[in-house]
Design a protein around this motif. Structure first.
Motif, PDB file in Angstrom:
ATOM      1  N   ILE A 239      54.690  -4.895  43.336  1.00  0.00           N
ATOM      2  CA  ILE A 239      53.962  -4.036  44.276  1.00  0.00           C
ATOM      3  C   ILE A 239      54.778  -3.776  45.544  1.00  0.00           C
ATOM      4  O   ILE A 239      54.250  -3.273  46.537  1.00  0.00           O
ATOM      5  CB  ILE A 239      52.578  -4.642  44.659  1.00  0.00           C
ATOM      6  N   GLY A 240      56.061  -4.061  45.495  1.00  0.00           N
ATOM      7  CA  GLY A 240      56.882  -3.889  46.695  1.00  0.00           C
ATOM      8  C   GLY A 240      56.486  -4.913  47.748  1.00  0.00           C
ATOM      9  O   GLY A 240      55.904  -5.955  47.438  1.00  0.00           O
ATOM     10  N   ARG A 241      56.807  -4.619  48.978  1.00  0.00           N
ATOM     11  CA  ARG A 241      56.503  -5.548  50.071  1.00  0.00           C
ATOM     12  C   ARG A 241      54.983  -5.691  50.200  1.00  0.00           C
ATOM     13  O   ARG A 241      54.262  -4.700  50.257  1.00  0.00           O
ATOM     14  CB  ARG A 241      57.086  -4.978  51.349  1.00  0.00           C
ATOM     15  N   LEU A 242      54.530  -6.930  50.270  1.00  0.00           N
ATOM     16  CA  LEU A 242      53.089  -7.202  50.396  1.00  0.00           C
ATOM     17  C   LEU A 242      52.633  -6.840  51.799  1.00  0.00           C
ATOM     18  O   LEU A 242      53.208  -7.301  52.786  1.00  0.00           O
ATOM     19  CB  LEU A 242      52.833  -8.685  50.113  1.00  0.00           C
ATOM     20  N   GLU A 243      51.584  -6.035  51.894  1.00  0.00           N
ATOM     21  CA  GLU A 243      51.105  -5.588  53.205  1.00  0.00           C
ATOM     22  C   GLU A 243      49.715  -6.129  53.556  1.00  0.00           C
ATOM     23  O   GLU A 243      49.440  -6.443  54.702  1.00  0.00           O
ATOM     24  CB  GLU A 243      51.078  -4.055  53.229  1.00  0.00           C
ATOM     25  N   GLN A 244      48.838  -6.178  52.551  1.00  0.00           N
ATOM     26  CA  GLN A 244      47.480  -6.694  52.782  1.00  0.00           C
ATOM     27  C   GLN A 244      47.086  -7.577  51.614  1.00  0.00           C
ATOM     28  O   GLN A 244      47.260  -7.198  50.455  1.00  0.00           O
ATOM     29  CB  GLN A 244      46.479  -5.528  52.922  1.00  0.00           C
ATOM     30  N   LEU A 245      46.552  -8.740  51.938  1.00  0.00           N
ATOM     31  CA  LEU A 245      46.110  -9.676  50.901  1.00  0.00           C
ATOM     32  C   LEU A 245      44.664 -10.042  51.207  1.00  0.00           C
ATOM     33  O   LEU A 245      44.360 -10.463  52.318  1.00  0.00           O
ATOM     34  CB  LEU A 245      46.997 -10.921  50.935  1.00  0.00           C
ATOM     35  N   THR A 246      43.783  -9.821  50.240  1.00  0.00           N
ATOM     36  CA  THR A 246      42.362 -10.084  50.466  1.00  0.00           C
ATOM     37  C   THR A 246      41.861 -11.055  49.404  1.00  0.00           C
ATOM     38  O   THR A 246      41.984 -10.779  48.209  1.00  0.00           O
ATOM     39  CB  THR A 246      41.553  -8.770  50.401  1.00  0.00           C
ATOM     40  N   ILE A 247      41.350 -12.178  49.858  1.00  0.00           N
ATOM     41  CA  ILE A 247      40.869 -13.213  48.946  1.00  0.00           C
ATOM     42  C   ILE A 247      39.368 -13.375  49.143  1.00  0.00           C
ATOM     43  O   ILE A 247      38.914 -13.599  50.253  1.00  0.00           O
ATOM     44  CB  ILE A 247      41.586 -14.558  49.213  1.00  0.00           C
ATOM     45  N   THR A 248      38.624 -13.224  48.061  1.00  0.00           N
ATOM     46  CA  THR A 248      37.179 -13.401  48.106  1.00  0.00           C
ATOM     47  C   THR A 248      36.815 -14.636  47.305  1.00  0.00           C
ATOM     48  O   THR A 248      37.261 -14.779  46.162  1.00  0.00           O
ATOM     49  CB  THR A 248      36.465 -12.173  47.506  1.00  0.00           C
ATOM     50  N   SER A 249      36.034 -15.502  47.892  1.00  0.00           N
ATOM     51  CA  SER A 249      35.683 -16.754  47.217  1.00  0.00           C
ATOM     52  C   SER A 249      34.253 -17.100  47.582  1.00  0.00           C
ATOM     53  O   SER A 249      33.942 -17.383  48.730  1.00  0.00           O
ATOM     54  CB  SER A 249      36.659 -17.836  47.699  1.00  0.00           C
TER      55      SER A 249
END
Lengths: 340, 340, 340, 340
Positions: free
Chosen positions: C140-150
């Motif tokens: 995905i190329g450079r990671l810009e946004q990471l969203t973790i739902t738990s």
């Protein structure tokens, strides 16, 4: 703890042995014509190695028998186990032909035939079983159309084709059994179409690689089975049951919930489960658990030698339909076909 | 048949004209500072060309006014139309800053402000509107977490950045409005994070291209808004509303139901709708229909100048939060921020 | 065949024992403070029962140690195993607080800390691991946004809340670790928001049940973690990684491929996997396999005591951020927080 | 600007009129046997009302003719328009029987037959058209199996059944045309199965409500068409094309991207498009655009009277197959069937 004699310690035997251990059964005796193979499994499990199938069956502490030897030995071993009064789980097919299946059932009798669990393990796939239960529970009302799609990743080796019995007996037999398990009523006709569009060499050997079969049920429900010997994207195993009140579909499960969004391709899900050990691996465990339950409770097996007979009968009818280019009307597995 | 004066006959004006026609309204008069543009639209629709905005507003047969001119003229034209006693639909933004928005509402008065339909057209997207209705209908119980993702395919031209007002006022303003429309309660704080990871040139111009904003509602519900100026796979516009009894998600709709199964990629769905005219094109039609309904029935507009004020206020607060690196507590759009 | 000493034969110990057996390791010695529990597991597996943890660790044939005792004993047992020169897999958490974690690492030293496999087993979930690998592979190329739902199905019993350490240390710690494993760079700030909207009683006990935390990475990537103690539709465990070239999502996997089409609800998929043993059950097996590989090859553990320290540090920072209502800037786990 | 004469101003005529307007054609003259209906449409569009179909066709400024009158007038009007030298778009069916279709084509000649656009509008559904293009572009390699599912929400009124021509001519005719458009090769046989399991009253009237038809193509590709007169969950319109290199599926599109997660039912997507105006509404617009393109460029129509003949021929063959209970071998629409 139920004690098991395992006949055949090859790949399928090992699958069953692992499933037994997980299900809390005890492998008591193991027999394989190749002693080394039996020894290896015995040493890992603490089972005794038996010098013959009969010795394994009659070994002390054996409550039930699992047969995973080569297909041509099934009839003889089933008869041996039944005569010893032991419940049996036999890998499919029960016998190599419809006639041989008839003879096997005649030999053991109708009642014993219902004590022989026949290993149509796809019935125990979580999605397929869920579909069948939904249909039986009436979730979709009266079943009107049933469509089963079954495609293998790759054709078998060409040298296997002549001794396979043909696509209907070798591959679609699973789908015939699946249809019967879902329908729970008699089928009245079979019409088969096929071609060798995947590989003309298969056609030259007298077989087909692509097929569409239509079955009519007594009440007018229509079953369509689609088979292909090759599927570019994997092991395509789906069922669609359409009824008066709705539809249930058992689609190909995914390896995980991973989904990719790439330019032009947003939302590509994870691959489907590759081939039968990945797709149907859990089914073997569920199958053994059900078998052990039936053994403990002395129940008839829910999928038994009679189901093996019926699936063989439908495969035979489909083979004849394709050969004659006409619909075969079904009068029962004990009668000659009516086409003459 | 409601008669409409249209101010501005550029791209958005033409979108509104088509929506009016489809909704059964009659375009009576059209004005555009570029006469040629007004002429072209008039000749296609049979409307009169007005020599000025005022002339269009006061043209015989005009029941309502639609403003689609450049943003810097909105305040003046809204006031003109309100003074003429005509209901107005004004393209967003109502004004170029929070202060100007306050002044506009002060000039027309609270009651008239509720008669100015503000063109937050994303509220009328079928999926987003369905989500909002599901939340308001209580389908998910009490709303606990609301997550809005909004990503554009590509950043704006760099020369646009300095006059855009910044990402919060230019882009996230839609999401602030969306959050308010779903929540229907006051927000108590705004915390903004941002970076220029997409294009450092945007950072050099004092703006950001990637943002995460957290809003707290009075009752403890938490809103998270994610924005990016660039999305490799298209126009990513999603909302997730999580509540005590379940969740509703408005996902990116697909161009069609076409799905591809290729080796290694079985099940790739059709692309998502490309950009805002494709994704939100139908929303403009729904917006005009709702506006015409309100005009006919003399109702307050469900999304009006006050909503424009609140969205501008949240954008201002987010801008300040990012600048100061701290949470901004919200005391109302008429008050100074409490951070000093 | 690697020989294992298992400390703790309760539920998690039994899960690990089964995973070892499936992975081809040999359980040599087992210790549990409740002798009956140790005896039961030993009799099923053929392992020796050790009279103490130390005896188990030093038992002949033990190559590695697995710690699944109660959390308050972890530090002491890790030190004992490290001193005995044995590689360790320790269930999370390593210690009950950030300070205790620091002391544990100081006691064993930096090098040994990298030989202690810390049981953040969610890293080994097939979907989550696939997402991490895709990000690391550059998909995905450079990671810009990471969203973790738990989100958990249900809150813990109220009596557990006061001794849980709070939501960040008890629940979100998994997500902090997940974020670190995906990002592979340092985080520079933590901002936490939370409320007790699920159950006000939890709020009265000084804890929260709903949270949104924003983490900033050194390069400007933004991480958002959403937690809830209650989820009406099951165990909601998802990750979304958005980058310059695309996005990967690890969604909740389904129990099967069964889909239902009912009037008004066409296309309802099978339920998601219910709770952590169903969802993450396979992860334990993958975890043990990786641990055994590292033991055999003498490699550093890919997730180790240092990861435990960092996750505890982030949980501490989030707890402080929520308490103070401000962003916490991260200067490293060995330093005091900079807020004073 | 192409000038159009519209024959028939009922529901379909109005659909075509709206599509023409959107496509930039000019409705010049309109004829309907019910004058009031023609007047209403004319007043809305500015078209002239013609006193007869012939007058409309020959009206000044008419470049092309669209026929949307009752089916029994199609042949006569097509001949009239062709004789006037005007390109025609004729709603399906071209004629009420295979014999009448043959006579119509004989009357106008082969060349003119290719200038008559026949309104098989489902060809222009975005998903179905995308599937056809993918197949023709070679995306799935050689086509091996084609499965078309077509189910209506509800059966027609019982009084319609006797004059419908039967399910194959009335309903499956769309699917026969679809199959031909995708295959682009001749079909060699038709085998039909059917029952009246939905409503036995339909069976008493000599018709069926549930059908499965198998077509064999020259190269061995197998086509399966499934029809039902009733579908509890809506308008079920899907195509699956399976080939040597992969598969494309045109699934039922959804009303929006809204998905619901309720306890026990996590992930229920939005309903499918309800019935044919909702599902195929856009197809009419695409159809008219293509027709107008062909008119302007003087091209043959891509779906024309000959396609109407072939679809009628396949419907006839299926009807015969069902009646005789045997496979019908296809020798061409100009020949008698070979079964006698």
């Amino acid at each position: 703890m139920t004690g098991i004699a395992l006949l055949g310690a090859g790949r399928m035997g090992q699958v069953h042995a692992a499933a037994m251990a997980a299900a809390g059964a005890r492998l008591v005796a193991v027999y394989d014509p190749v002693t080394r193979v039996a020894d290896a499994l015995a040493s890992r499990t603490g089972a005794a190695v038996a010098p013959s199938a009969a010795a394994a069956i009659h070994h002390a502490g054996v409550d039930a028998v699992v047969i995973a030897t080569s297909s041509d030995t099934h009839v003889e071993l089933v008869i041996e186990a039944v005569n010893a009064g032991k419940p049996v789980l036999c890998e499919k097919p029960l016998a190599s032909s419809l006639a041989a299946t008839r003879r096997c059932i005649a030999a053991i009798g109708d009642q014993a035939a219902r004590q022989v669990f026949l290993g149509f393990n796809r019935r125990f796939d979580r999605g397929h079983a869920g579909l069948r239960e939904a249909v039986h529970a009436g979730d979709i009302g009266r079943l009107e159309q049933l469509t089963i799609t079954s495609r293998d990743p790759l054709p078998p080796p060409l040298e296997y084709v002549p001794r396979s019995g043909g696509l209907f007996r070798d591959m679609m037999i699973h789908d015939f059994d699946m249809a019967r398990g879902i329908l729970r009523q008699e089928l009245v006709s079979v019409t088969a179409h096929g071609s060798s569009i995947v590989d003309p060499e298969i056609g030259k050997l007298g077989d087909i690689d692509t097929a569409s079969v239509t079955l009519l049920a007594e009440d007018g429900a229509i079953v369509t089975i689609l088979n292909s010997r090759r599927c570019a994207f994997g092991f395509d195993q789906r069922i669609e049951a359409f009824g008066a009140d709705g539809m249930v579909v058992s689609d190909n499960p995914r390896q995980s919930g991973l989904t990719r969004y790439r330019p032009g391709y947003p939302g590509t899900p994870a691959p489907i489960l590759e081939f039968f050990m990945e797709r149907y691996g859990e089914s073997y465990a569920a199958e053994i658990r059900l078998f052990l339950d039936c053994v403990r409770e002395g129940r008839d097996m829910p999928v038994n030698a009679y189901d093996g007979l019926m699936a063989a009968y439908l495969a035979e009818a489909a083979t004849l339909s394709l050969k004659l280019g006409k619909t075969i009307h079904l009068t029962g597995p004990d009668q000659e076909f009516d086409h003459v």
